[in-house]
Scaffold this motif. Structure first.
Motif, short mmCIF file in Angstrom:
data_model
loop_
_atom_site.label_atom_id
_atom_site.label_comp_id
_atom_site.label_asym_id
_atom_site.label_seq_id
_atom_site.Cartn_x
_atom_site.Cartn_y
_atom_site.Cartn_z
N ASN A 1 3.05 9.73 47.10
CA ASN A 1 4.40 9.56 47.66
C ASN A 1 4.39 9.08 49.12
OD1 ASN A 1 5.78 10.41 45.27
ND2 ASN A 1 5.29 12.53 45.79
N ARG B 1 1.22 5.12 46.89
CA ARG B 1 2.68 5.07 46.82
C ARG B 1 3.23 5.94 45.69
NH1 ARG B 1 4.47 0.44 49.79
NH2 ARG B 1 2.70 -0.89 50.37
N SER B 2 2.57 5.91 44.53
CA SER B 2 3.12 6.58 43.35
C SER B 2 2.68 8.04 43.22
CB SER B 2 2.72 5.82 42.08
OG SER B 2 1.31 5.84 41.91
N GLN B 3 1.39 8.31 43.50
CA GLN B 3 0.87 9.66 43.29
C GLN B 3 0.92 10.51 44.55
OE1 GLN B 3 -0.05 10.53 40.05
NE2 GLN B 3 0.84 8.50 39.71
#
Length: 246
Positions: A180, A176-178
């Motif tokens: 996307n 989710r964070s790296q």
């Protein structure tokens, strides 16, 4: 990711021999996992300096013992360094196996070879049981897994017994964070990864399912219908495109 690593020598006073000496053991700790290895050396308990990690005295026997222990300690650090450089799955157990036998124990199963073997089987059945798209999705999942291992643990592979709930939730966060990824893509990639975990469980390589507490699910995607005005535009639009220059 740096792991906690420590080497400690101690005397087992509970195993004092008839001549008043006790065995010296070496304790190796890596991220909370602890193993002990006999040094095959003895010392009188009252001649052992626990703080200094050495025997006390000026005799040739004492000096020889301390040199031996220091050499053994250096060997442990050298094996540790080599395993880090070669990105071997590093645990106290694997380090002990490398130290004593020069190789990983046979019961150690690494994640990436299992993942690659699975994908090769999918590739061999493309056009028979699987589509090319299915193979591509698993190859993408493998790439994300390799990238995650490097990002989180600074490793290119990992012992499957090290995969737990924290691993899964960290992988979810990474996607989710790296990467996307939205929720649905994240859940689907982890669903692909779970298939590899289920293979490990089915073969008896894993006892517990690290996904047991993972609760995320795919969100329903609502697709809006075109209204009458939009349908009218499509019906009346001239879709012919000239291929000649004006």
């Amino acid at each position: 990711m740096n792991k906690f690593f420590a080497v400690l020598f101690h005397v087992k006073k509970s195993k004092v021999t008839t001549n008043g000496t006790a065995p010296i053991f070496m304790r190796v700790t890596i991220d909370g996992e602890r193993i002990e290895i006999s040094t095959k050396r003895l010392v009188e308990p009252n001649k052992w300096n626990a703080a200094g990690q050495k025997a006390v005295g000026t005799t040739e026997a004492i000096r020889s013992l301390n040199v031996y222990l220091k050499t053994l300690e250096q060997k442990v650090y050298e094996v540790h360094r080599k395993m880090m450089e070669e990105q071997e799955p590093l645990t106290a157990s694997t380090l002990k196996a490398m130290l004593l036998g020069g190789h990983k124990p046979a019961n150690i199963k690494s994640l990436i070879p299992i993942f690659k073997e699975h994908n090769q089987r999918i590739a061999d059945l493309v056009g028979k049981e699987y589509s090319k798209g299915t193979f591509d999705r698993y190859e993408t999942s493998l790439k994300h897994t390799l990238d995650f291992l490097l990002w989180k643990y600074n490793l290119t592979d990992i012992d499957i017994k090290k995969i737990d709930n924290e691993f899964i939730t960290s992988y979810d966060f990474y996607l989710r964070s790296q990467r996307n990824c939205n929720n649905n893509s994240t859940v689907k990639y982890l669903k692909n990864f779970k298939k590899i975990i289920l293979i490990c469980i089915a073969n008896g390589w894993l006892e517990k399912d690290p996904f047991a507490k993972y609760k995320n699910k795919v969100n329903e995607v609502k697709r809006e219908f075109l209204n009458s005005a939009e349908l009218e535009i499509l019906a009346t639009k001239n879709w012919l495109v000239s291929v000649y220059p004006k």
